[in-house]
Write a protein that holds these residues in place. Structure first.
Motif, short mmCIF file in Angstrom:
data_model
loop_
_atom_site.label_atom_id
_atom_site.label_comp_id
_atom_site.label_asym_id
_atom_site.label_seq_id
_atom_site.Cartn_x
_atom_site.Cartn_y
_atom_site.Cartn_z
N SER A 99 31.28 52.55 36.16
CA SER A 99 31.81 52.71 37.52
C SER A 99 33.32 52.79 37.45
O SER A 99 33.95 52.31 36.50
N GLU A 100 33.90 53.40 38.47
CA GLU A 100 35.36 53.54 38.51
C GLU A 100 36.00 52.17 38.73
O GLU A 100 35.52 51.36 39.52
N PHE A 101 37.10 51.94 38.02
CA PHE A 101 37.78 50.64 38.08
C PHE A 101 39.29 50.85 38.19
O PHE A 101 40.07 50.00 37.81
N GLY A 102 39.65 52.02 38.68
CA GLY A 102 41.06 52.39 38.78
C GLY A 102 41.18 53.88 38.60
O GLY A 102 40.19 54.60 38.44
N GLU A 103 42.41 54.37 38.60
CA GLU A 103 42.62 55.82 38.53
C GLU A 103 42.11 56.42 37.23
O GLU A 103 41.51 57.49 37.21
N ARG A 104 42.36 55.71 36.12
CA ARG A 104 41.92 56.22 34.81
C ARG A 104 41.08 55.20 34.06
O ARG A 104 40.87 55.33 32.86
N THR A 105 40.63 54.18 34.76
CA THR A 105 39.91 53.08 34.12
C THR A 105 38.48 53.01 34.66
O THR A 105 38.24 53.23 35.85
N PHE A 106 37.55 52.68 33.76
CA PHE A 106 36.14 52.56 34.13
C PHE A 106 35.61 51.21 33.64
O PHE A 106 36.09 50.67 32.64
N LEU A 107 34.63 50.70 34.35
CA LEU A 107 33.98 49.45 33.96
C LEU A 107 32.59 49.78 33.42
O LEU A 107 31.78 50.41 34.11
N LEU A 108 32.35 49.37 32.18
CA LEU A 108 31.04 49.55 31.55
C LEU A 108 30.32 48.21 31.58
O LEU A 108 30.78 47.24 30.97
N ASP A 109 29.19 48.14 32.29
CA ASP A 109 28.48 46.86 32.39
C ASP A 109 27.02 46.93 31.97
O ASP A 109 26.30 45.93 32.03
N ALA A 110 26.55 48.12 31.53
CA ALA A 110 25.15 48.23 31.11
C ALA A 110 24.98 49.43 30.19
O ALA A 110 25.72 50.41 30.27
N LEU A 111 23.98 49.32 29.30
CA LEU A 111 23.63 50.41 28.38
C LEU A 111 22.11 50.49 28.27
O LEU A 111 21.41 49.51 28.55
N PRO A 112 21.57 51.63 27.85
CA PRO A 112 20.14 51.68 27.57
C PRO A 112 19.77 50.63 26.53
O PRO A 112 20.56 50.37 25.61
#
Length: 207
Positions: A99-112
């Motif tokens: 999910s987006e977490f800023g202009e160029r930053t993303f939050l990864l909280d899950a994987l297959p």
């Protein structure tokens, strides 16, 4: 033979296979009525995961997703960030929780669940490259094919990953249910057969 030839009228699902053991920590040794079968557990797992995920995509279902104990923040260059932003919906359907977490930053909280990587940030960087290679002007199902085929190859059961007896039997049964059980998504064989006649020739028992 029925197992070696994908065009055979007898599908793998209907061929009796008896588990014997594992050779070289990778090849599953099975016995069939005509002879011996060696199954590449990595290639087989690739095929199984590939078909399972494509089925979910075709049915508009979300792929399985497993929450990370420690979510990661990932910062990308502007060009990559914009590209990834356009792919978030597709990635969510593939089980990647971004999910987006800023202009160029993303939050990864899950994987297959099958993705076991020591460096989740590196995984996302690689995924961006793979998505670019797949092309931007593709429909969602096609994007899934490219992404799944490339990522599953790296993150399926690897050589030297020991599987127990029940896991091996499940692997064989899951492969039986595949539409194309004879090759991995990249075209490598999942199994090969040596019938008893070939064995007898090698041991000099036939002329």
């Amino acid at each position: 033979s029925a197992i070696r030839n994908p065009q055979s009228p007898t599908p793998l699902l209907n061929v009796p296979l008896r588990l014997v053991g594992v050779v070289g920590k990778l090849y599953v040794l099975l016995e069939s009525d005509p002879g011996l079968v060696l199954l590449d557990q990595h290639a087989a797992h690739e095929r199984i995961l590939f078909e399972q995920m494509l089925t979910r995509l075709e049915q508009n279902n979300l792929a399985p997703s497993q929450k990370l104990l420690l979510p990661e923040t990932i910062e990308l260059p502007p060009r990559d960030a914009q590209f990834l932003r356009e792919q978030l919906a597709a990635l969510t359907r593939l089980g990647v929780g971004l999910s987006e977490f800023g202009e160029r930053t993303f939050l990864l909280d899950a994987l297959p669940p099958f993705v076991k990587v020591p460096d989740t940030r590196r995984f996302i960087f690689d995924l961006v490259d793979e998505l670019r290679a797949a092309g931007r002007e593709v429909n969602l199902a096609r994007l899934g094919e490219h992404t799944v085929a490339k990522t599953v190859c790296r993150h399926a059961v690897k050589a030297n990953d020991p599987l127990g007896g029940a896991e091996l039997e499940n692997l064989v049964e899951d492969l039986r249910r595949c539409a194309m059980p004879y090759t991995c998504p990249h075209g490598r064989p999942t199994l090969i057969e040596m019938n008893y006649r070939e064995l007898e020739k090698k041991f000099g028992r036939t002329q």
